[in-house]
Design an enzyme around this catalytic site. Sequence first.
Site, mmCIF file in Angstrom:
data_model
loop_
_atom_site.group_PDB
_atom_site.id
_atom_site.type_symbol
_atom_site.label_atom_id
_atom_site.label_comp_id
_atom_site.label_asym_id
_atom_site.label_seq_id
_atom_site.Cartn_x
_atom_site.Cartn_y
_atom_site.Cartn_z
ATOM 1 N N GLY A 167 0.847 -1.192 0.000
ATOM 2 C CA GLY A 167 0.000 0.000 0.000
ATOM 3 C C GLY A 167 0.881 1.240 0.000
ATOM 4 N N GLU A 215 -4.822 6.927 1.115
ATOM 5 C CA GLU A 215 -4.103 8.002 0.408
ATOM 6 C C GLU A 215 -2.827 8.432 1.125
ATOM 7 O OE1 GLU A 215 -5.896 10.946 -1.905
ATOM 8 O OE2 GLU A 215 -7.831 9.945 -1.898
#
Length: 445
Positions: free
Chosen positions: A131, A363
């Site tokens: 990620g 994010e």
Amino acid sequence: MLQFELTPQQKELQAKVREFAIKEILPAIWYYDEKGEIPVFLLKKAFVAGFMNTDIPKKYGGKEFGLIENVILTEEISAVCPGMATSIFDNSLGLVPIYLCENEKLREKYLPLIVREFKRICFATSEPTMGSDVAGMRCRAEKKGNDYILNGTKYWITNAGVSDYMSVFATIDPAKQHEGICAFLVEKNWEGVSVGQSIPKLGQRCSNTAGINLKNVRVPNENVIAEPGKGFVLAMKTFSRTRPSIGAFAVGAARSAMEYAIDYAKKRRVFGTNISNFEAIQFKIAEMYQKVETSRLLVWKAAWEADNGIDPTISASIAKFYATETAMEVVNDALQILGGYGYTKMFPVEKLLRDIRLFSIYEGTSEVQRLIVSGHVLNNYKPTMPPLEDLPLIRGLDLNEPSAKNVTAWRCRMCGHIHYGEEPPDECPSCFFPKTAFKKIWPVG
Ligand SMILES: Cc1cc2nc3c(=O)[nH]c(=O)nc-3n(C[C@H](O)[C@H](O)[C@H](O)COP(=O)(O)OP(=O)(O)OC[C@H]3O[C@@H](n4cnc5c(N)ncnc54)[C@H](O)[C@@H]3O)c2cc1C
């Protein structure tokens, strides 16, 4: 000129979206939160009301809102439901790489379609095994003639289950790291594309999150968003533009939790008085308000930079990690002020607390934001003060005295000891460093 006031148009937008959020989203959302399902009809309502895809340039039929308008908008949606804010604004996340890319034909083909029709587009960098480390992705893109063949799995993808299009990042070779990353616009109904089950979550349960599997998916060259080697920078530029919105989500959720707490504190009677009369509660409320206000300033600054052609990367990171972390504190304090009721599903604060936990993960986690900001501060930040060893900190000499100009002062760069005399001492009497440790600090220059 510094300007903190919204324009009449921005105020009108804020009022409209606020009304939409309270009238349309708020009453419907509890049911979907319990069910853990995305209310697509609310996305459609947001689309029809003109609150989706607001950043699409006018050239393609869009509204071309600036980031300032977008953060005003997202704050209002998130004040009511952070999960819906994520789902509605996921289209902007999916679209930013397309605005920023070099493929004009791709924009001409898809953007007018997305303006006209209720199409959803998601953004896929993350994978089951990565990620934060975007350069470490494994989803493969192999050039075959004019096309690319994609193989791999993307994971954690917001709206994957309800999207028509996907901005997919892949690599031509994982060993190439940043240099291998490329990106493509993939249509969901293409052969080889499948979407996994909705991933059950702590919060934002009305936003869909799922994996995407790509098995020999043929992507025509026209759908290349970024050629190999250009995808990593594009992903980072995308985040610089979208992180202020995550900050705005946090501001909205923190603001509404604070408002619920204020309302409750003014009415709840304990020990014969309202709890708002207790200093402990008043101080909590003061700090909640302080955090909401400071977070919004940071978010608006980052958005303003993006709208004015200034690279917003650092401000966006600061806004994201400050606003999302203080929102946790604000919403947690709001829950505390509501006491037992705050902990129940009969009031909105527990949902806000569950929902906002995600903000400091997706994010770019808070840790990643700290890496970005510390990297900037340690390597690129231009200090205004002289280095410590050059500081003219002249103790023991009154510079207002005319005789001071005839004095010479030396400062030990190690311990700060000041020596007066034509020459520095052979050895510092304080830290015993040799003469070479001394620097002349007076007369200056
Ligand atoms: C609900 C949800 C929706 C999402 N939506 C999307 C989406 O639409 N599209 C998409 O592409 N992704 C999406 N994501 C993925 C999200 O961006 C990642 O979860 C996030 O970037 C963190 O990656 P990770 O989970 O793999 O954690 P890891 O990268 O494995 O990190 C684990 C922990 O280690 C820390 N860490 C990692 N590296 C460092 C370091 N160098 N120094 C210090 N600490 C470090 C992290 O901060 C974190 O705390 C979503 C995730 C969730 C949960």
